[in-house]
Design an enzyme around this catalytic site. Structure first.
Site, mmCIF file in Angstrom:
data_model
loop_
_atom_site.group_PDB
_atom_site.id
_atom_site.type_symbol
_atom_site.label_atom_id
_atom_site.label_comp_id
_atom_site.label_asym_id
_atom_site.label_seq_id
_atom_site.Cartn_x
_atom_site.Cartn_y
_atom_site.Cartn_z
ATOM 1 N N HIS A 75 0.834 -1.214 0.000
ATOM 2 C CA HIS A 75 0.000 0.000 0.000
ATOM 3 C C HIS A 75 0.868 1.263 0.000
ATOM 4 O O HIS A 75 0.376 2.345 -0.282
ATOM 5 C CB HIS A 75 -0.891 -0.025 1.246
ATOM 6 C CG HIS A 75 -2.275 0.526 1.039
ATOM 7 N ND1 HIS A 75 -2.921 0.573 -0.172
ATOM 8 C CD2 HIS A 75 -3.157 1.040 1.937
ATOM 9 C CE1 HIS A 75 -4.130 1.093 -0.008
ATOM 10 N NE2 HIS A 75 -4.294 1.391 1.256
ATOM 11 N N ASN A 85 -6.803 6.960 4.383
ATOM 12 C CA ASN A 85 -8.216 7.333 4.267
ATOM 13 C C ASN A 85 -8.460 8.836 4.248
ATOM 14 O O ASN A 85 -9.547 9.270 3.880
ATOM 15 C CB ASN A 85 -9.029 6.718 5.414
ATOM 16 C CG ASN A 85 -8.988 5.209 5.384
ATOM 17 O OD1 ASN A 85 -8.412 4.598 4.479
ATOM 18 N ND2 ASN A 85 -9.599 4.593 6.372
ATOM 19 N N ASP A 121 -0.812 2.178 -5.357
ATOM 20 C CA ASP A 121 -0.868 0.742 -5.587
ATOM 21 C C ASP A 121 -2.170 0.391 -6.297
ATOM 22 O O ASP A 121 -3.192 1.035 -6.085
ATOM 23 C CB ASP A 121 -0.753 -0.013 -4.256
ATOM 24 C CG ASP A 121 -1.841 0.382 -3.256
ATOM 25 O OD1 ASP A 121 -1.918 1.582 -2.907
ATOM 26 O OD2 ASP A 121 -2.612 -0.497 -2.825
ATOM 27 N N ASN A 138 -8.959 3.511 -0.852
ATOM 28 C CA ASN A 138 -9.378 4.568 0.080
ATOM 29 C C ASN A 138 -8.636 5.883 -0.124
ATOM 30 O O ASN A 138 -9.198 6.955 0.092
ATOM 31 C CB ASN A 138 -9.231 4.093 1.523
ATOM 32 C CG ASN A 138 -10.255 3.032 1.876
ATOM 33 O OD1 ASN A 138 -11.335 2.984 1.293
ATOM 34 N ND2 ASN A 138 -9.913 2.168 2.805
#
Length: 189
Positions: free
Chosen positions: A19, A66, A91, A112
């Site tokens: 991520h 987020n 990613d 997100n």
């Protein structure tokens, strides 16, 4: 001026997560192109520099994934820039590992960080999609995305990040097709 954002989560425990490959890409670009030292700004870390004639601000939001849009929105408003000046490195589950594709606009595919930026700025920004592959079943996605790259993947990861950094000038010039082509060629070598 362009703003290039790398998506990731802050802190050493996330450093090698799939991520965080957006953070990794920006670090390589900064190193290869001699960007200024890191400063804290816009609820993140920024580095200023040039690639060719393009002035570029690299931004790694410190907000956790987020809330990435908050940090990106601050920077975009400060410089009074529209979405055409924004490039986001992230990613991508729907691409094979280490494949790199560029596109403008589109959906968030459940990412997100992209969802947060879309909420703050709309969808019309350029994305550098860095493939991490799909683990095969949706129940395994979170563990895959938030898992570290395996030791066996480190050479391919380094090659891909080096290719992104070395070919970044094509992104700076707006030649997305040449960037993708030259990154792929470097990865074959």
């Amino acid at each position: 001026m362009q703003i290039w954002v790398g998506l990731g989560n802050p802190g050493p425990k996330y450093a090698l997560h799939r991520h965080n490959v957006g953070f990794m890409a920006l670090d390589v670009i900064a190193d290869l192109h001699g960007f200024a030292p890191v400063q804290k700004k816009f609820t993140g870390w920024v580095q200023e520099g040039r690639i060719g004639s393009a002035k570029i601000l690299l931004l790694k939001p410190a907000t956790f994934m987020n809330e990435s849009g908050r940090s990106v929105g601050e920077a975009m408003r400060f410089y009074k820039l529209g979405p055409e000046a924004l490039t986001v490195f992230h990613d991508e589950l729907d691409l094979a590992p280490f494949k790199v594709k560029v596109k403008r606009g589109g959906g968030t595919a459940g990412h997100n960080g992209l969802r947060s930026i879309d909420r703050h700025l709309g969808p019309d920004f350029r994305r550098v999609r860095i493939g991490i592959g799909h683990p095969g079943h949706k129940d395994r996605v979170t563990g895959h995305v938030l898992g570290n790259y395996a030791k066996a993947e480190m050479d391919d990861l380094a090659t891909m990040l080096g290719a992104i950094g070395n070919e970044a000038r094509w992104l700076a010039e707006g030649d997305d097709a040449r960037f993708m082509s030259d990154v792929a060629l470097r990865q074959q070598g």
